[in-house]
Design an enzyme around this catalytic site. Structure first.
Site, PDB file in Angstrom:
ATOM      1  N   LEU A  54       0.797  -1.227   0.000  1.00  0.00           N
ATOM      2  CA  LEU A  54       0.000   0.000   0.000  1.00  0.00           C
ATOM      3  C   LEU A  54       0.834   1.284   0.000  1.00  0.00           C
ATOM      4  CD1 LEU A  54      -2.690  -1.114   2.625  1.00  0.00           C
ATOM      5  CD2 LEU A  54      -2.670  -1.517   0.158  1.00  0.00           C
ATOM      6  N   CYS A  55       2.146   1.165  -0.144  1.00  0.00           N
ATOM      7  CA  CYS A  55       3.040   2.310  -0.166  1.00  0.00           C
ATOM      8  C   CYS A  55       3.065   2.895  -1.577  1.00  0.00           C
ATOM      9  CB  CYS A  55       4.430   1.841   0.260  1.00  0.00           C
ATOM     10  SG  CYS A  55       5.517   3.133   0.803  1.00  0.00           S
ATOM     11  N   HIS A  56       2.954   4.207  -1.697  1.00  0.00           N
ATOM     12  CA  HIS A  56       2.961   4.855  -3.007  1.00  0.00           C
ATOM     13  C   HIS A  56       4.354   4.843  -3.625  1.00  0.00           C
ATOM     14  CE1 HIS A  56      -0.637   6.632  -1.141  1.00  0.00           C
ATOM     15  NE2 HIS A  56      -1.091   6.733  -2.371  1.00  0.00           N
ATOM     16  N   MET A  72       8.807   6.023   5.010  1.00  0.00           N
ATOM     17  CA  MET A  72       9.065   4.606   4.744  1.00  0.00           C
ATOM     18  C   MET A  72      10.317   4.419   3.897  1.00  0.00           C
ATOM     19  SD  MET A  72       6.966   3.216   6.659  1.00  0.00           S
ATOM     20  CE  MET A  72       7.686   1.633   6.293  1.00  0.00           C
ATOM     21  N   GLU A  73      10.563   5.347   2.988  1.00  0.00           N
ATOM     22  CA  GLU A  73      11.760   5.263   2.159  1.00  0.00           C
ATOM     23  C   GLU A  73      13.021   5.452   2.998  1.00  0.00           C
ATOM     24  OE1 GLU A  73       8.374   5.532  -0.402  1.00  0.00           O
ATOM     25  OE2 GLU A  73       8.897   6.676   1.385  1.00  0.00           O
ATOM     26  N   ASP A  99      24.971  -9.024   5.763  1.00  0.00           N
ATOM     27  CA  ASP A  99      25.183 -10.009   4.706  1.00  0.00           C
ATOM     28  C   ASP A  99      26.652 -10.109   4.316  1.00  0.00           C
ATOM     29  OD1 ASP A  99      24.387 -11.873   2.617  1.00  0.00           O
ATOM     30  OD2 ASP A  99      24.800 -10.235   1.224  1.00  0.00           O
TER      31      ASP A  99
END
Length: 161
Positions: A76-78, A114-115, A129
């Site tokens: 649901l993130c644009h 969010m980014e 990693d």
């Protein structure tokens, strides 16, 4: 005070928020993540002795790439047209950690929190990693939004003590 959830429609179903009518404004967000590790692992990274190459450069690129792909990862993130993504990786040998700080900017109709969080998180995961063959018990912690500017909700800054 907490407002209602915007990603839930009147029927209680998840949906992508319609931002069509929202004003385009300059928006910015900063986030952070910490990677705790053994002194020898951190020294190896800082001295450029890792056989896989420059850990910080790789993590920085991974964070930038992740910010650009956030809408593919978070439901649901644009999808956003980011105008700036910056990552700062700071070794803190006295704390046996690397502090990762991200900055994301754009002129748009929705925020970039969010980014920024995704950029910091993926940079941390990339360090893990690349170094897991040397140390498997590294800890990623403290992923948090530090600051956001712009939009209807205005300015937010975490109290950093």
């Amino acid at each position: 005070m907490m407002s209602e959830f915007t990603h839930i429609n009147p029927k209680g179903e998840a949906h992508m928020v319609d931002v069509t009518e929202k004003q385009t404004t300059e928006r910015e967000a900063r986030a952070e993540a910490i990677v705790k590790m053994a002194p020898d692992t951190l020294a190896m990274i800082m001295e450029g002795r890792h056989h896989k190459g420059d850990v910080f450069a790789t993590a920085r690129v991974a964070g930038i790439m992740a910010a650009k792909k956030t809408s593919d990862l978070i439901p649901l993130c644009h999808p956003l047209l980011l105008t700036k993504v910056e990552l700062e990786l700071t070794p803190e040998p006295e704390l046996q950690q690397v502090r990762i700080r991200s900055l994301c900017k754009l002129a748009g109709q929705t925020g970039v929190e969010m980014e920024a969080l995704t950029a910091a998180s993926v940079a941390a995961l990339t360090i893990y990693d690349m170094c897991k063959a040397v140390q498997k018990d590294m800890i990623i912690e403290g992923v948090k939004l530090l600051e956001k500017r712009g939009g209807k909700s205005g300015h937010f800054k975490i109290d950093e003590e």
